[in-house]
Scaffold this motif. Sequence first.
Motif, PDB file in Angstrom:
ATOM      1  N   ALA A 245       3.730   3.456  -0.340  1.00 28.21           N
ATOM      2  CA  ALA A 245       2.467   3.425   0.402  1.00 28.21           C
ATOM      3  C   ALA A 245       1.683   2.158   0.041  1.00 28.21           C
ATOM      4  O   ALA A 245       1.089   1.517   0.908  1.00 28.21           O
ATOM      5  CB  ALA A 245       1.651   4.673   0.103  1.00 28.21           C
ATOM      6  N   GLU A 246       1.715   1.770  -1.222  1.00 27.02           N
ATOM      7  CA  GLU A 246       1.030   0.533  -1.633  1.00 27.02           C
ATOM      8  C   GLU A 246       1.641  -0.678  -0.936  1.00 27.02           C
ATOM      9  O   GLU A 246       0.930  -1.578  -0.495  1.00 27.02           O
ATOM     10  CB  GLU A 246       1.134   0.335  -3.150  1.00 27.02           C
TER      11      GLU A 246
ATOM     12  N   VAL B 230       1.239  -5.422   0.816  1.00 27.77           N
ATOM     13  CA  VAL B 230       2.172  -6.553   0.887  1.00 27.77           C
ATOM     14  C   VAL B 230       2.816  -6.740   2.260  1.00 27.77           C
ATOM     15  O   VAL B 230       2.826  -7.832   2.821  1.00 27.77           O
ATOM     16  CB  VAL B 230       3.272  -6.395  -0.183  1.00 27.77           C
ATOM     17  N   LEU B 231       3.364  -5.640   2.801  1.00 28.29           N
ATOM     18  CA  LEU B 231       4.154  -5.779   4.021  1.00 28.29           C
ATOM     19  C   LEU B 231       3.379  -6.360   5.205  1.00 28.29           C
ATOM     20  O   LEU B 231       3.907  -7.200   5.927  1.00 28.29           O
ATOM     21  CB  LEU B 231       4.806  -4.436   4.392  1.00 28.29           C
ATOM     22  N   PRO B 232       2.125  -5.945   5.440  1.00 26.90           N
ATOM     23  CA  PRO B 232       1.414  -6.523   6.587  1.00 26.90           C
ATOM     24  C   PRO B 232       1.235  -8.037   6.459  1.00 26.90           C
ATOM     25  O   PRO B 232       1.178  -8.748   7.456  1.00 26.90           O
ATOM     26  CB  PRO B 232       0.052  -5.815   6.552  1.00 26.90           C
ATOM     27  N   ARG B 233       1.153  -8.543   5.238  1.00 30.82           N
ATOM     28  CA  ARG B 233       1.030  -9.986   5.092  1.00 30.82           C
ATOM     29  C   ARG B 233       2.364 -10.687   5.301  1.00 30.82           C
ATOM     30  O   ARG B 233       2.433 -11.797   5.793  1.00 30.82           O
ATOM     31  CB  ARG B 233       0.472 -10.329   3.699  1.00 30.82           C
ATOM     32  N   ASP B 234       3.452 -10.009   4.901  1.00 37.13           N
ATOM     33  CA  ASP B 234       4.776 -10.596   5.102  1.00 37.13           C
ATOM     34  C   ASP B 234       5.186 -10.558   6.572  1.00 37.13           C
ATOM     35  O   ASP B 234       5.902 -11.433   7.051  1.00 37.13           O
ATOM     36  CB  ASP B 234       5.822  -9.829   4.292  1.00 37.13           C
TER      37      ASP B 234
ATOM     38  N   ILE C 233       0.690   7.279  -9.683  1.00 34.66           N
ATOM     39  CA  ILE C 233       0.584   7.304  -8.225  1.00 34.66           C
ATOM     40  C   ILE C 233      -0.108   6.031  -7.773  1.00 34.66           C
ATOM     41  O   ILE C 233      -1.307   5.846  -8.011  1.00 34.66           O
ATOM     42  CB  ILE C 233      -0.179   8.544  -7.737  1.00 34.66           C
ATOM     43  N   GLY C 234       0.684   5.137  -7.176  1.00 36.11           N
ATOM     44  CA  GLY C 234       0.104   3.899  -6.689  1.00 36.11           C
ATOM     45  C   GLY C 234      -0.272   2.968  -7.824  1.00 36.11           C
ATOM     46  O   GLY C 234       0.280   3.040  -8.919  1.00 36.11           O
ATOM     47  N   LYS C 235      -1.252   2.137  -7.568  1.00 38.81           N
ATOM     48  CA  LYS C 235      -1.516   0.998  -8.425  1.00 38.81           C
ATOM     49  C   LYS C 235      -2.388   1.280  -9.632  1.00 38.81           C
ATOM     50  O   LYS C 235      -2.373   0.535 -10.598  1.00 38.81           O
ATOM     51  CB  LYS C 235      -2.218  -0.069  -7.602  1.00 38.81           C
TER      52      LYS C 235
ATOM     53  N   PHE D  31      -2.331  -8.612  -6.548  1.00 36.74           N
ATOM     54  CA  PHE D  31      -1.966  -7.725  -5.444  1.00 36.74           C
ATOM     55  C   PHE D  31      -0.822  -8.304  -4.623  1.00 36.74           C
ATOM     56  O   PHE D  31      -0.767  -8.156  -3.427  1.00 36.74           O
ATOM     57  CB  PHE D  31      -3.163  -7.447  -4.522  1.00 36.74           C
ATOM     58  N   ASP D  32       0.078  -9.003  -5.288  1.00 32.53           N
ATOM     59  CA  ASP D  32       1.140  -9.639  -4.516  1.00 32.53           C
ATOM     60  C   ASP D  32       2.389  -9.863  -5.361  1.00 32.53           C
ATOM     61  O   ASP D  32       2.653 -10.969  -5.813  1.00 32.53           O
ATOM     62  CB  ASP D  32       0.642 -10.971  -3.962  1.00 32.53           C
TER      63      ASP D  32
END
Lengths: 443, 443
Positions: free
Chosen positions: B189-190, B195-199, B367-369, B418-419
């Motif tokens: 989910a993170e 990350v994915l929307p920027r890639d 759970i997550g970051k 965050f990357d």
Amino acid sequence: MKNLPQYPIPNLPENSLPRIVIIGGGFAGLKLTRSLKGKPFQVILLDKNNFHQFQPLFYQVATAGLEPSAISFPLRKIFHNTKNVSFRMAEVSSFDSEKKRVYTDAGYLDYDYLVLSLGADSNYFGSKSIEKYSSPMKSVSEALYIRNKIISNYERAINLSKMEDRKVLMNVVIVGGGPTGVELAGAMAELRNSVLPRDYPELSFENMKVVLIEAGPSLLAAMSEEAKAKAEKYLTKLGVELKMNTKVKDYDGRNVYFDDQEPIETATLLWAAGVKPNQIEGLSESSYAPNGRILVDEFNEVIDHPGVYAVGDNCLLADETYPKGHPQVAQVALQQASNLAKNFERARRGKNPEPFHYKDLGSMATIGKHLAVVDLPFIKFQGIIAWMTWLFVHLMAILGVKNKLFIFFDWAWSYLSFDPSLRLLIKPRYVRESERKELIEQK
Amino acid sequence: MKNLPQYPIPNLPENSLPRIVIIGGGFAGLKLTRSLKGKPFQVILLDKNNFHQFQPLFYQVATAGLEPSAISFPLRKIFHNTKNVSFRMAEVSSFDSEKKRVYTDAGYLDYDYLVLSLGADSNYFGSKSIEKYSSPMKSVSEALYIRNKIISNYERAINLSKMEDRKVLMNVVIVGGGPTGVELAGAMAELRNSVLPRDYPELSFENMKVVLIEAGPSLLAAMSEEAKAKAEKYLTKLGVELKMNTKVKDYDGRNVYFDDQEPIETATLLWAAGVKPNQIEGLSESSYAPNGRILVDEFNEVIDHPGVYAVGDNCLLADETYPKGHPQVAQVALQQASNLAKNFERARRGKNPEPFHYKDLGSMATIGKHLAVVDLPFIKFQGIIAWMTWLFVHLMAILGVKNKLFIFFDWAWSYLSFDPSLRLLIKPRYVRESERKELIEQK
């Protein structure tokens, strides 16, 4: 692939800017793409991998000094927030210079300008058996494969009772006395001298040979006499057996054969003897030099193909200083890419293009853990200061702050601890039958 | 393999100490071997890999947060300078408890004591198609495979024009609400959220589903009510779709089918639903529980096989507190190994062995970051302090100072930037025909 019905690559941003398609994200292609960031062109970068590979450090991946990820850079990340650049992971098969169209396994793509930065691959000079049995090192995957192969061989050697059989698995023979061969040989000798005896106390490492073979009369042919002499001295001191003026005749996976010498037994022949340019279907015969490099003029435009350019290892640009073409090294690729980017910009402004002039910034090679040879235009030096120079230059050339820090930390750790910890034989999970069946038909 | 003529594994140090052969270098096998360092036994550790794998962080390899090397530890290095321990990379096929002999692909080996720490593998509960099409995560290789699969799917999705086809490649479905499933779902989910929307700016990520499926009524069945509730809350907040009381019926590589619900389209089904113990030929039928775990007494000695022991996930030790056997978690494996090491030492001194008593130190999941849930024997807490506790405990459990530092640095970097930068699709170079032909016949 041209005959298959193919749809255009979808999801590309639509705009009316002239479109530059760049094939290959190596030093040349990546530099060009970066130089065109934010410029009034639509730039599309194609590569079969989704990352750029930092070739000068492949040998450290092969010898378990660095992780593949330390020298690989996700291309998408480099172009985050860059609106005029799109990346596509695709294999390019051919192009049509009439239609101005590139054909890939993901669809076709029309271009206004096409740039071929295809790079070069290993050259086996026609020997099928050397190609079959030796290990090349022209990609991160191939470098990792070498690492895995060497570790597997040691794990196998330890289970053999006969000395003779063990030797074959332990010996490492490297062909090619250029920087790659020299750096590989130095790193292999260091492994033998420090790490491997501790990992395999049951084996006798005085029986392990590291042999470096060069067809010419000296190592590092392109460098100064001082550099050549010191490189030979350093390698000899590390225990590398040097064989100059020696041509490999054949290799069957167990023996390296020569014309006039006894064969050398080894299961590991590392091939760094030469490169041949990667090719693409679509160029006329007249555009190729006999050695397969693409003939370009002083603006890197391909002979007989207006609007098509070639930069880097795959092109041949002959001028007065370099009548047989420029050396196939990163510096030439980077400078050609910069010049071409400028010329695209000049053309847009209606200015004439500027011819390419290579500025040789020098060359260097590292040998083992703390020595190097450096030739700069104004000074030549060798030894530990040269090694620090080498470190600095390579760290600076590495993309990304994080990779720089990680590599620096990795190097510092290995240097201080004399014990790199990357001797992991992580075997790929092979592609399963179910993967081969394409689940989603690409239309 | 027993019928083949086989020679003993050579190159083992000769001595008259009692020989303990340990099969499997997971938590149990490695702990036992380390506990026997320098003790008057000859210890031989066998594993099919040359490294120990830190299972609790596989999910970070799968989601491109950590490199495989950060959580893999070369076994040879751990036993440098340990004279009474030898490691062999070998696949064990069977053993003969009459002859006291283990058969491997590297030769056979005689033992005085045999320890089975074989671990467990994914359990598909009999579904061939789920086994074929889903992705398990029980090794570093499998975790890396998941990473590569997800990246490939995105690179493919971007080249499709139909929204429907893209969704299949983008959705991720995770089966199993234990710690592995919960941690995977949070990390996925993170990725989707940051990350994915920027890639992949060309894709719409509101269309990407991350679904977590659990057959039982809640996540983290073994944990406290507070932990369960908070885990559900945190995952929901991250945008994970939770499906409790839901059993997967079938999967064909494109659709996940259920008994009473609409199928979910996904090319990526991550299977964390259960484990089954790894097996070895040589035990009598009476030594197995119906679920395949090896029945051991309170000293971890295998029923009906004196001198043969089993520790960790592959054994079943029933007592008053755990009438169906202890949970298959790292803590049990580590404590059983410690107890067994002590009992070997006691036996040598003529003392009676001590029975195993499990001390539950608690459990946790992240759970997550920056969130986690922690149940300790004396206190239960959730949120950011729990996450820091999780970080600290896992860093301390990681072997080796260098790996600790690298992972800490990697985490700090990802957290601050965050990357993460490990989105590399490094494809294995497949084993070539020439490799398959064994060059050196092992005799």
